[in-house]
Write a protein that holds these residues in place. Structure first.
Motif, mmCIF file in Angstrom:
data_model
loop_
_atom_site.group_PDB
_atom_site.id
_atom_site.type_symbol
_atom_site.label_atom_id
_atom_site.label_comp_id
_atom_site.label_asym_id
_atom_site.label_seq_id
_atom_site.Cartn_x
_atom_site.Cartn_y
_atom_site.Cartn_z
ATOM 1 N N GLN A 72 33.202 -21.464 -20.676
ATOM 2 C CA GLN A 72 34.337 -20.533 -20.695
ATOM 3 C C GLN A 72 34.672 -20.024 -22.100
ATOM 4 O OE1 GLN A 72 35.448 -19.696 -17.640
ATOM 5 N NE2 GLN A 72 33.924 -21.172 -16.928
ATOM 6 N N ILE A 73 33.985 -20.556 -23.122
ATOM 7 C CA ILE A 73 34.329 -20.189 -24.498
ATOM 8 C C ILE A 73 33.073 -19.795 -25.283
ATOM 9 C CG2 ILE A 73 36.358 -21.708 -24.555
ATOM 10 C CD1 ILE A 73 34.645 -23.686 -26.242
ATOM 11 N N VAL A 74 33.296 -19.137 -26.395
ATOM 12 C CA VAL A 74 32.230 -18.811 -27.333
ATOM 13 C C VAL A 74 32.266 -19.840 -28.455
ATOM 14 C CG1 VAL A 74 31.413 -17.098 -29.005
ATOM 15 C CG2 VAL A 74 32.258 -16.362 -26.762
ATOM 16 N N GLN A 75 31.097 -20.404 -28.781
ATOM 17 C CA GLN A 75 30.990 -21.403 -29.834
ATOM 18 C C GLN A 75 29.936 -20.953 -30.845
ATOM 19 O OE1 GLN A 75 30.875 -25.630 -28.459
ATOM 20 N NE2 GLN A 75 30.547 -24.683 -26.465
ATOM 21 N N PRO A 76 30.052 -21.424 -32.073
ATOM 22 C CA PRO A 76 29.020 -21.092 -33.056
ATOM 23 C C PRO A 76 27.844 -22.062 -32.986
ATOM 24 C CG PRO A 76 30.768 -22.317 -34.124
ATOM 25 C CD PRO A 76 31.191 -22.120 -32.683
ATOM 26 N N LEU A 77 26.675 -21.527 -33.171
ATOM 27 C CA LEU A 77 25.485 -22.323 -33.449
ATOM 28 C C LEU A 77 25.030 -21.931 -34.848
ATOM 29 C CD1 LEU A 77 23.388 -22.004 -30.150
ATOM 30 C CD2 LEU A 77 24.887 -23.884 -30.861
ATOM 31 N N MET A 78 24.495 -22.888 -35.590
ATOM 32 C CA MET A 78 23.974 -22.623 -36.924
ATOM 33 C C MET A 78 22.464 -22.837 -36.880
ATOM 34 S SD MET A 78 26.721 -21.765 -38.425
ATOM 35 C CE MET A 78 26.167 -21.603 -40.097
ATOM 36 N N LEU A 79 21.719 -21.808 -37.256
ATOM 37 C CA LEU A 79 20.260 -21.863 -37.225
ATOM 38 C C LEU A 79 19.689 -21.873 -38.629
ATOM 39 C CD1 LEU A 79 21.036 -20.636 -34.397
ATOM 40 C CD2 LEU A 79 18.835 -19.471 -34.490
ATOM 41 N N ASP A 80 18.684 -22.713 -38.816
ATOM 42 C CA ASP A 80 17.846 -22.683 -40.010
ATOM 43 C C ASP A 80 16.420 -22.437 -39.524
ATOM 44 O OD1 ASP A 80 20.030 -23.405 -41.604
ATOM 45 O OD2 ASP A 80 19.529 -25.526 -41.541
ATOM 46 N N LEU A 81 15.743 -21.517 -40.179
ATOM 47 C CA LEU A 81 14.362 -21.194 -39.817
ATOM 48 C C LEU A 81 13.473 -21.301 -41.041
ATOM 49 C CD1 LEU A 81 15.197 -17.988 -37.803
ATOM 50 C CD2 LEU A 81 14.176 -20.030 -36.815
ATOM 51 N N THR A 115 15.851 -25.395 -36.855
ATOM 52 C CA THR A 115 16.923 -26.375 -36.712
ATOM 53 C C THR A 115 18.114 -25.632 -36.141
ATOM 54 O OG1 THR A 115 16.145 -27.596 -38.649
ATOM 55 C CG2 THR A 115 18.407 -28.030 -37.928
ATOM 56 N N ILE A 116 18.682 -26.188 -35.077
ATOM 57 C CA ILE A 116 19.907 -25.613 -34.517
ATOM 58 C C ILE A 116 20.954 -26.720 -34.505
ATOM 59 C CG2 ILE A 116 21.037 -24.563 -32.525
ATOM 60 C CD1 ILE A 116 18.420 -23.315 -31.727
ATOM 61 N N ARG A 117 22.095 -26.391 -35.115
ATOM 62 C CA ARG A 117 23.210 -27.328 -35.160
ATOM 63 C C ARG A 117 24.398 -26.733 -34.415
ATOM 64 N NH1 ARG A 117 21.524 -26.520 -39.962
ATOM 65 N NH2 ARG A 117 23.454 -25.592 -40.744
ATOM 66 N N LYS A 118 25.115 -27.614 -33.740
ATOM 67 C CA LYS A 118 26.345 -27.241 -33.051
ATOM 68 C C LYS A 118 27.469 -27.924 -33.829
ATOM 69 C CE LYS A 118 27.721 -26.940 -28.206
ATOM 70 N NZ LYS A 118 27.408 -27.421 -26.855
ATOM 71 N N PRO A 119 28.189 -27.164 -34.657
ATOM 72 C CA PRO A 119 29.196 -27.788 -35.519
ATOM 73 C C PRO A 119 30.469 -28.183 -34.766
ATOM 74 C CG PRO A 119 29.106 -25.427 -35.921
ATOM 75 C CD PRO A 119 28.030 -25.747 -34.918
#
Length: 126
Positions: free
Chosen positions: A23-32, A96-100
């Motif tokens: 139901q919400i929008v969350q940030p993901l942080m990607l490192d490539l 790398t994907i992080r969910k802060p």
């Protein structure tokens, strides 16, 4: 091996398995870390001789936002597939994907996956 490095690409999307997360929008942080031969670009100093960093970021964000994945593992696979399909010169990718801030006791949780183009041929039967 030469590499293009993109760190901290923020992708706002619907992601997660729980009803409240859907139901919400969350940030993901990607490192490539994208391994490709950069010798021609280093010699020519021309954009067309390298991979377009802005386009890489855009493709990565778009595939995740469109899919709204439950798992960040799936999000990583979507990005890997899109980038390998778009850029034949890519030899390998480490993502790398992080969910802060999703777990109170941790700054972030995440995954890291590395794939090589040759590995993809074996796994897809090519």
């Amino acid at each position: 091996m030469d590499a293009i490095v993109i760190e901290g690409l923020k992708v706002n999307t619907v992601v997660g398995c729980f009803n409240w997360e859907r139901q919400i929008v969350q940030p993901l942080m990607l490192d490539l870390m994208i391994h490709t031969n950069l010798e021609v670009a280093a010699s020519s100093d021309e954009l067309e001789d390298t991979l377009n960093y802005a386009e890489i970021c855009s493709i990565s964000a778009e595939v995740i936002q469109k899919a709204q994945p439950k798992l960040i593992e799936h999000a990583a696979k979507l990005v890997l597939n899109a980038l390998f399909s778009t850029y034949p010169a890519i030899e390998s990718i480490k993502i790398t994907i992080r969910k802060p801030a999703i777990i109170a006791e941790a700054n972030s949780v995440g995954i890291r996956i590395e794939r090589h183009r040759n590995d993809l041929r074996l796994s897809t039967g090519e």
